[in-house]
Design a protein around this motif. Structure first.
Motif, PDB file in Angstrom:
ATOM      1  N   LYS A   1      -5.886   5.178  -1.700  1.00 20.74           N
ATOM      2  CA  LYS A   1      -5.243   5.581  -0.449  1.00 20.74           C
ATOM      3  C   LYS A   1      -6.220   5.540   0.721  1.00 20.74           C
ATOM      4  O   LYS A   1      -5.942   4.912   1.763  1.00 20.74           O
ATOM      5  CB  LYS A   1      -4.662   6.986  -0.600  1.00 20.74           C
TER       6      LYS A   1
ATOM      7  N   THR B   1       0.835  -1.207   0.000  1.00 23.85           N
ATOM      8  CA  THR B   1       0.000   0.000   0.000  1.00 23.85           C
ATOM      9  C   THR B   1       0.865   1.252   0.000  1.00 23.85           C
ATOM     10  O   THR B   1       0.624   2.195  -0.774  1.00 23.85           O
ATOM     11  CB  THR B   1      -0.928   0.001   1.235  1.00 23.85           C
ATOM     12  N   GLU B   2       1.858   1.268   0.860  1.00 23.57           N
ATOM     13  CA  GLU B   2       2.768   2.419   0.928  1.00 23.57           C
ATOM     14  C   GLU B   2       3.501   2.612  -0.396  1.00 23.57           C
ATOM     15  O   GLU B   2       3.707   3.745  -0.853  1.00 23.57           O
ATOM     16  CB  GLU B   2       3.766   2.216   2.070  1.00 23.57           C
TER      17      GLU B   2
ATOM     18  N   ILE C   1       1.007   4.097  -2.981  1.00 22.56           N
ATOM     19  CA  ILE C   1       0.723   5.508  -2.680  1.00 22.56           C
ATOM     20  C   ILE C   1       1.909   6.390  -3.062  1.00 22.56           C
ATOM     21  O   ILE C   1       1.742   7.467  -3.647  1.00 22.56           O
ATOM     22  CB  ILE C   1       0.378   5.676  -1.185  1.00 22.56           C
TER      23      ILE C   1
ATOM     24  N   VAL D   1      -4.193   8.354  -7.094  1.00 22.40           N
ATOM     25  CA  VAL D   1      -3.915   7.853  -5.747  1.00 22.40           C
ATOM     26  C   VAL D   1      -5.203   7.558  -4.977  1.00 22.40           C
ATOM     27  O   VAL D   1      -5.237   6.714  -4.083  1.00 22.40           O
ATOM     28  CB  VAL D   1      -3.036   8.851  -4.957  1.00 22.40           C
ATOM     29  N   GLN D   2      -6.279   8.248  -5.354  1.00 23.76           N
ATOM     30  CA  GLN D   2      -7.572   8.024  -4.710  1.00 23.76           C
ATOM     31  C   GLN D   2      -8.498   7.256  -5.652  1.00 23.76           C
ATOM     32  O   GLN D   2      -8.380   7.386  -6.864  1.00 23.76           O
ATOM     33  CB  GLN D   2      -8.222   9.360  -4.320  1.00 23.76           C
TER      34      GLN D   2
ATOM     35  N   SER E   1       2.088   6.789  -6.852  1.00 27.84           N
ATOM     36  CA  SER E   1       0.890   7.286  -7.535  1.00 27.84           C
ATOM     37  C   SER E   1       0.924   8.802  -7.684  1.00 27.84           C
ATOM     38  O   SER E   1       1.612   9.511  -6.940  1.00 27.84           O
ATOM     39  CB  SER E   1      -0.362   6.874  -6.760  1.00 27.84           C
TER      40      SER E   1
END
Length: 456
Positions: free
Chosen positions: A344, A328-329, A332, A340-341, A335
């Motif tokens: 995130k 995940t990190e 993010i 990114v959304q 991105s």
């Protein structure tokens, strides 16, 4: 032969926002007065005239909370820059094949079987939206993703020979690779589902074991059953110095109660115990009357719990959660603001919740161990072979209860049926007796009248 085309009875509905699709097979009912469409070899047969059909009369219900419904089931759509649809122009240039034949076939079959535009795959990956491309399809896409070597060859061809088109399987893998961190995104998406299933399974097992132990230690009805067994056992063992006058008994005897038969073999000791308990009930036929013993299914499920296995499963989920957090990190960090959304926010929310759930089930496991140990102590259960209480497996303890609970429930149901039958027969006898009395009175009345008539 002409086929009549049914006119649509209902006006089109235009949702205020794009909604998730519902893939059903539409049925069209012709307006009243219009003949039903003639059946053909490609259409279902037409019902006979006068046949009552649900859809002819069923009207749509009025939905008051349509705004809430729209909010709940609206579909997230990726905002894309307007692009011109690619036109497939006939080309004499042969498409470039890079994958081996078997690999190419597998990728091609998957790409064709999805039956969706590639933009729908993008939407699913970017927005965690499985309304069109479901989770199973995403998992298949993840599994056929290009290897580093394949991707290097594909990209080299695109950069050096852009005029030569890629074959469809290669093009599919290339388009997937163009989605930033698509493999990690799908991996995180899939792990959410796997984690939810795994943690729910663990929670269900542990909660069932806890509730079963709670029943075994607090149920007054169960205590009554055990008190009956104790009284009968002491009576049967009266005068015996080693078995009589017991204050309690080892749970091993529970499974053997069904094997102790009356002298004429017409009934077992367990039958008698069930009947004795029913006599203590104010109304053994009362609807909803609960069993005085644990449900056999709950006992059997409790037997399947192995504390070491549950602990291993929790540790595995913990490791996988850490890997997911790392991915995940990574996503993010790589991105842009445009993509990114919602990845995130959704992943951060999931990770926070997952950590809390995991911590809760680790504590739940320890609580279960203590509850189980307390239950064994409650019944003064001593494991065979000098095994320490902390090392006892639940299956060893609950195996003593399983056959007893199963047999008790079977007999309980049969005894209830027997009581219902007896009650019905008794009511029938009372009714017949009343009818006989009424008949006798009528006959006596007739004799008296005749006697008076003769005297007169």
């Amino acid at each position: 032969m002409h086929v009549a085309i049914a006119v649509l009875r209902k006006q089109p509905v235009n949702p205020t926002i794009p909604m998730k699709p519902l893939y059903w097979t539409r049925i069209i009912v012709p307006p009243s007065g219009q003949p039903a469409p003639v059946a053909s070899s490609s259409t279902p047969s037409v019902p006979a005239a006068g046949t009552e059909l649900l859809w002819h009369k069923l009207e749509e219900a009025e939905i008051e909370d349509i705004k809430e419904f729209s909010d709940l089931f609206s579909r997230q759509v990726v905002e894309r820059k307007p692009t011109k649809k690619k036109e497939d122009k006939p080309s004499k240039v042969q498409a470039m094949k890079i994958l081996d034949s078997k690999r190419s076939q597998n990728v091609g079959i998957l790409a064709s079987s999805l039956h969706v535009d590639f933009s729908e795959i993008e939407n699913a990956i970017y927005n965690f939206d499985t309304s069109v491309v479901n989770l199973e399809a995403l998992q298949q896409i993840y599994e056929v993703r290009a290897t580093e070597e394949e991707l290097a060859l594909i990209r080299e061809h695109v950069s050096t020979k852009p005029e030569v088109p890629l074959d469809k399987p290669e093009q599919f893998l290339h388009e997937l690779a163009e989605i930033p961190n698509f493999a990690d995104r799908i991996s995180c998406f899939m792990f959410q589902s796997e984690f939810d299933d795994g943690i729910s399974s663990i929670e269900s097992k542990l909660n069932n074991l806890k509730s079963t132990c709670q029943f075994l230690t607090t149920s007054e009805s169960l205590k009554t059953v055990l008190a009956i067994i104790l009284a009968l056992g002491n009576y049967m063992n009266g005068g015996n110095r080693t078995r009589g006058q017991a204050d309690g008994f080892g749970l091993e005897i529970l499974a053997k109660l069904r094997d102790v038969k009356s002298k004429d073999s017409s009934v077992t000791l367990l039958h008698f115990i069930v009947r004795a308990y029913m006599k203590k009930c104010e109304d053994p036929l009362r609807p909803g009357l609960a069993l005085p013993i644990p449900e056999p299914g709950d006992i059997d499920r409790a037997m399947t719990v192995h504390f070491d296995d549950v602990n291993a499963d929790l540790q595995k989920l913990q490791r996988e959660l850490f890997v997911c957090e790392t991915k995940t990190e990574k996503v993010i960090a790589a991105s842009t603001e445009e993509n990114v959304q919602p990845f995130k926010d959704k992943m951060n929310k999931f990770l926070t919740s997952a950590k809390k759930q995991l911590t809760g089930e680790i504590e739940n496991l320890e609580e279960c161990k203590m509850k189980f140990k307390t239950t064994m102590q409650f019944y003064q259960y001593h494991p065979k072979g000098g095994v320490n209480e902390d090392e006892v497996d639940p299956k060893d303890f609950f195996a003593l209860w399983s056959p007893f609970c199963s047999d008790f429930k079977d007999i309980w149901k049969k005894e209830q049926q027997r009581l219902i039958k007896e009650k019905t027969q008794e009511a029938k006898r009372i009714q017949e007796k009343k009818l006989d009395i009424q008949k006798s009175k009528r006959e006596e009345g007739g004799l008296v009248s005749n006697f008076k008539f003769i005297i007169f």
